[in-house]
Scaffold this active site. Sequence first.
Site, mmCIF file in Angstrom:
data_model
loop_
_atom_site.group_PDB
_atom_site.id
_atom_site.type_symbol
_atom_site.label_atom_id
_atom_site.label_comp_id
_atom_site.label_asym_id
_atom_site.label_seq_id
_atom_site.Cartn_x
_atom_site.Cartn_y
_atom_site.Cartn_z
ATOM 1 N N GLY A 1 0.823 -1.202 0.000
ATOM 2 C CA GLY A 1 0.000 0.000 0.000
ATOM 3 C C GLY A 1 0.855 1.247 0.000
ATOM 4 O O GLY A 1 1.997 1.236 -0.468
ATOM 5 N N CYS A 2 0.332 2.322 0.532
ATOM 6 C CA CYS A 2 1.040 3.608 0.547
ATOM 7 C C CYS A 2 2.397 3.469 1.216
ATOM 8 O O CYS A 2 2.499 2.995 2.351
ATOM 9 C CB CYS A 2 0.200 4.635 1.282
ATOM 10 S SG CYS A 2 1.027 6.223 1.502
ATOM 11 N N PHE A 3 3.435 3.901 0.519
ATOM 12 C CA PHE A 3 4.782 3.730 1.084
ATOM 13 C C PHE A 3 5.049 4.626 2.282
ATOM 14 O O PHE A 3 5.968 4.371 3.051
ATOM 15 C CB PHE A 3 5.883 3.867 0.031
ATOM 16 C CG PHE A 3 5.763 4.999 -0.963
ATOM 17 C CD1 PHE A 3 5.186 6.211 -0.649
ATOM 18 C CD2 PHE A 3 6.275 4.830 -2.255
ATOM 19 C CE1 PHE A 3 5.107 7.242 -1.568
ATOM 20 C CE2 PHE A 3 6.202 5.855 -3.191
ATOM 21 C CZ PHE A 3 5.612 7.071 -2.845
#
Length: 211
Positions: free
Chosen positions: A41-43
């Site tokens: 997902g979002c880093f």
Amino acid sequence: MKLSELFGGSDAAPADQFPDPAIDIPPDPTAAPQSAVLGGGCFWCTEAVFVKLDGVISVMSGYAGGTADTADYRSVCSGTTDHAEVIRVRFDSGRISFGQILKVFFAIAHDPTHLNRQGNDIGRQYRSAIFYGDDDQRRVSEAYIKQLIDAKVFPSPIVTTLEPLEQFFEAEDYHQDFVARNPNQPYVSAVALPKVKKLEKAFGDKLKKTT
């Protein structure tokens, strides 16, 4: 909608009850720093988790799976590239193993049962993926996923992909250390910081010592 669905959590077993990997890469205090490239997902969120771990030297946000000409945030966010948002975790294998990094990846950093999605972040760029750097990483990753499936740790199927790492592309500077630099940003407060708190509660003995 459950909070776990909104914020990318899961109904899995408690994090502190996740099994240690039965198969791992043996520690080597004399080896050069190793790297693990993970998509969850979002880093911003995954970086915030792994930077806290003892033995982790650095965490870099970036892109993997696609080509150099599309390795930029705008292109990746379009969902039309083969890239995933990833982090590159450089670690001292004498202090933390690749298998232990996978344990935190599955227990804390993301929900591996969501296909091409983490919470409200939807698209193939948010897929759950392990970009293995060699046969040892592939072997340990395959074994740990099977171990979690056999133990029924998750109530839903694990959809994590295993992909050979062709190249890692660093993300833009403003993405690096994003959570540390923007602790009051709404997304950070709602999604990233709860993961960090979960890490601190479940794996306090694995954290870097603060002075």
